[in-house]
Write an enzyme that holds these catalytic residues in place. Structure first.
Site, PDB file in Angstrom:
ATOM      1  N   ASP A 202      -8.626  -0.627   5.677  1.00  0.00           N
ATOM      2  CA  ASP A 202      -8.534   0.617   6.446  1.00  0.00           C
ATOM      3  C   ASP A 202      -8.169   1.831   5.605  1.00  0.00           C
ATOM      4  O   ASP A 202      -8.421   2.966   6.011  1.00  0.00           O
ATOM      5  CB  ASP A 202      -7.461   0.456   7.532  1.00  0.00           C
ATOM      6  CG  ASP A 202      -6.083   0.181   6.930  1.00  0.00           C
ATOM      7  OD1 ASP A 202      -5.990  -0.659   6.009  1.00  0.00           O
ATOM      8  OD2 ASP A 202      -5.100   0.800   7.368  1.00  0.00           O
TER       9      ASP A 202
ATOM     10  N   GLY B  74      -5.521  -4.366   7.475  1.00  0.00           N
ATOM     11  CA  GLY B  74      -6.533  -3.324   7.539  1.00  0.00           C
ATOM     12  C   GLY B  74      -7.602  -3.534   8.588  1.00  0.00           C
ATOM     13  O   GLY B  74      -8.037  -2.572   9.240  1.00  0.00           O
TER      14      GLY B  74
ATOM     15  N   THR C 144      -0.325   1.468   6.963  1.00  0.00           N
ATOM     16  CA  THR C 144      -0.316   0.287   6.095  1.00  0.00           C
ATOM     17  C   THR C 144      -0.186  -0.950   6.974  1.00  0.00           C
ATOM     18  O   THR C 144       0.491  -0.914   8.005  1.00  0.00           O
ATOM     19  CB  THR C 144       0.839   0.353   5.076  1.00  0.00           C
ATOM     20  OG1 THR C 144       0.955  -0.920   4.421  1.00  0.00           O
ATOM     21  CG2 THR C 144       2.179   0.689   5.725  1.00  0.00           C
ATOM     22  N   GLY C 145      -0.853  -2.018   6.575  1.00  0.00           N
ATOM     23  CA  GLY C 145      -0.800  -3.239   7.370  1.00  0.00           C
ATOM     24  C   GLY C 145      -2.126  -3.972   7.283  1.00  0.00           C
ATOM     25  O   GLY C 145      -2.891  -3.764   6.337  1.00  0.00           O
TER      26      GLY C 145
ATOM     27  N   THR D  45       0.844  -1.199   0.000  1.00  0.00           N
ATOM     28  CA  THR D  45       0.000   0.000   0.000  1.00  0.00           C
ATOM     29  C   THR D  45       0.882   1.253   0.000  1.00  0.00           C
ATOM     30  O   THR D  45       1.996   1.214   0.499  1.00  0.00           O
ATOM     31  CB  THR D  45      -0.866  -0.038   1.279  1.00  0.00           C
ATOM     32  OG1 THR D  45      -1.799  -1.085   1.130  1.00  0.00           O
ATOM     33  CG2 THR D  45      -1.586   1.274   1.567  1.00  0.00           C
TER      34      THR D  45
ATOM     35  N   VAL E  92     -13.465  -4.146   2.145  1.00  0.00           N
ATOM     36  CA  VAL E  92     -12.830  -2.833   2.216  1.00  0.00           C
ATOM     37  C   VAL E  92     -11.908  -2.809   3.435  1.00  0.00           C
ATOM     38  O   VAL E  92     -12.305  -3.224   4.524  1.00  0.00           O
ATOM     39  CB  VAL E  92     -13.899  -1.717   2.332  1.00  0.00           C
ATOM     40  CG1 VAL E  92     -13.243  -0.366   2.576  1.00  0.00           C
ATOM     41  CG2 VAL E  92     -14.754  -1.671   1.065  1.00  0.00           C
TER      42      VAL E  92
HETATM   43  N1  ASP Z   1      -3.995  -1.826   4.841  1.00  0.00           N
HETATM   44  C1  ASP Z   1      -4.252  -2.376   3.543  1.00  0.00           C
HETATM   45  C2  ASP Z   1      -5.569  -3.094   3.566  1.00  0.00           C
HETATM   46  O1  ASP Z   1      -5.849  -3.772   4.532  1.00  0.00           O
HETATM   47  C3  ASP Z   1      -3.203  -3.325   3.090  1.00  0.00           C
HETATM   48  C4  ASP Z   1      -1.790  -2.863   3.246  1.00  0.00           C
HETATM   49  O2  ASP Z   1      -1.521  -1.862   3.856  1.00  0.00           O
HETATM   50  O3  ASP Z   1      -0.907  -3.528   2.722  1.00  0.00           O
HETATM   51  O4  ASP Z   1      -6.282  -3.024   2.606  1.00  0.00           O
END
Ligand code: ASP
Length: 368
Positions: free
Chosen positions: A256, A279, A276-277, A225, A254
């Protein structure tokens, strides 16, 4: 009366002086702090000061220096630096922090290395649905789109929602149509097709399948992300985040990234933050709004608040990831509980720094 109004102006002058110093000089870079000290004191030494713009290219496993070819290293560093330069151009020309984060995120969305725009990952039905959001710190205006399927730069669609609609979040077909009606040229789903994301989907569907070293390395970056935070000459903050979500996610899921207060938040007196992470955990933990609230109500500095949420609280909810957090005076932190957090920043003197390797940004630390 006269004296009273003059006295009231003193804090204003002090604030202006602080901003001038914070934005136009680049003081020290601090050393590492322990997770515990951030909690107990409410003050930690930041990664860096004097930052005006920062970007991230997602959390996940870190790139290992010894296993990364020079070409790959260059591609990631160029991708992050190119986004910073796009935002820098805007800020130099007197543009707003909103303009700067949009420009930086658009550059990352157009780069297929990252999981946003062109490089978005596949859903479980082999389609693509993209999420993005943007927030302006001066008045907490915000815009977001979720599960769009035909927008080349979802961050621009999010900005249109913020500026051209009465709403904050639009989803699916309605959001695609809205973006097109406001001048964004649509793309078809095959625009987002890339071999590496296809391979990641196949791997997710057949986890037992033997993997090559190369496909393993690509998979490690599968989160990817993107996001940006900026402060402009007027001391206005802005934050933006864009993603293709998670590989093999259910159609309609959907995360975060388009949720204000989870993936993205900006409030002038506190922080601009892009996360990011995993979500689901960032939504449950109201990640970026909590960072802002800790600064506002618990008197924490940006670094301590970001660490408290990323290193202490979210792991207790079962998720990891990272955040880039920027205060109005240029204090910057990029803590992460995931192994890696690709990121970079620009300081007021024009210096660009990128961090892509584990040894440049160890987990649980401040992302130095
Ligand atoms: N946070 C994003 C989601 O969950 C994914 C990511 O940050 O890699 O859609």
């Amino acid at each position: 009366m006269w004296l009273r109004s003059r006295l009231q102006l003193v804090p204003v002058f002090a604030a202006v002086a602080t901003v001038a110093l914070g934005l136009f000089t680049v003081p020290d870079s601090g050393g590492p702090t322990s997770a515990g000290s951030a909690r107990s004191s409410g003050t930690s030494r930041p990664d860096t000061r004097g930052v005006v713009l920062a970007v991230h290219g997602g959390a996940g496993s870190a790139l290992i220096r010894e296993e990364t070819s020079p070409e790959k290293e260059k591609a990631y560093r160029d991708g992050l630096a190119g986004a910073l330069r796009a935002g820098q151009k805007v800020l130099r020309g007197g543009g707003s922090s909103v303009d700067a984060v949009e420009a930086a995120v658009r550059a990352l969305e157009d780069n297929e290395l990252f999981n946003a725009g062109k490089g978005a990952v596949f859903n479980e039905d082999a389609g693509h649905e993209l999420d993005a959001s943007i927030m302006r710190g001066s008045d907490q205006a915000a815009g977001a789109v979720a599960a769009v399927r035909n927008v080349r730069n979802p961050i621009s669609a999010a900005r249109l929602v913020m500026e051209k609609s009465r709403h904050v979040l639009m989803v699916g077909e309605g959001a695609d149509d809205f973006a097109e009606r406001h001048g964004l040229k649509p793309v078809t789903q095959d625009y987002y097709w890339t071999q590496r994301r296809w391979d990641a989907l196949m791997k997710a569907k057949n986890p037992g399948r033997p993997q090559t070293k190369a496909s393993r390395a690509e998979d490690e970056q599968a989160m990817g992300t993107v996001g940006a935070v900026a402060v402009d000459r007027r001391r206005d903050l802005a934050a933006a985040t864009s993603t293709g979500g998670l590989t093999n996610k259910l159609a309609g899921r959907v995360g975060d990234s388009p949720i204000i207060g989870a993936g993205t938040y900006a409030k002038n007196d506190t922080v601009a933050a892009s996360a990011t992470g995993q979500g689901e955990v960032f939504i449950r933990g109201a990640a970026t709004a909590t960072i802002s609230n800790l600064i506002e109500f618990d008197d924490m500095d940006v670094t301590s608040a970001a660490r408290e949420v990323l290193i202490e609280r979210l792991p207790r909810l079962g998720g990891d990831g990272g955040v880039i957090a920027l205060g109005p005076d240029g204090e910057f932190a990029a803590p992460h509980s995931s192994q890696g957090l690709l990121h970079g920043y620009l300081t007021a003197d024009g210096t660009i720094v990128t961090k892509i390797f584990l040894d440049e940004s160890p987990p649980g630390a401040r992302g130095r």
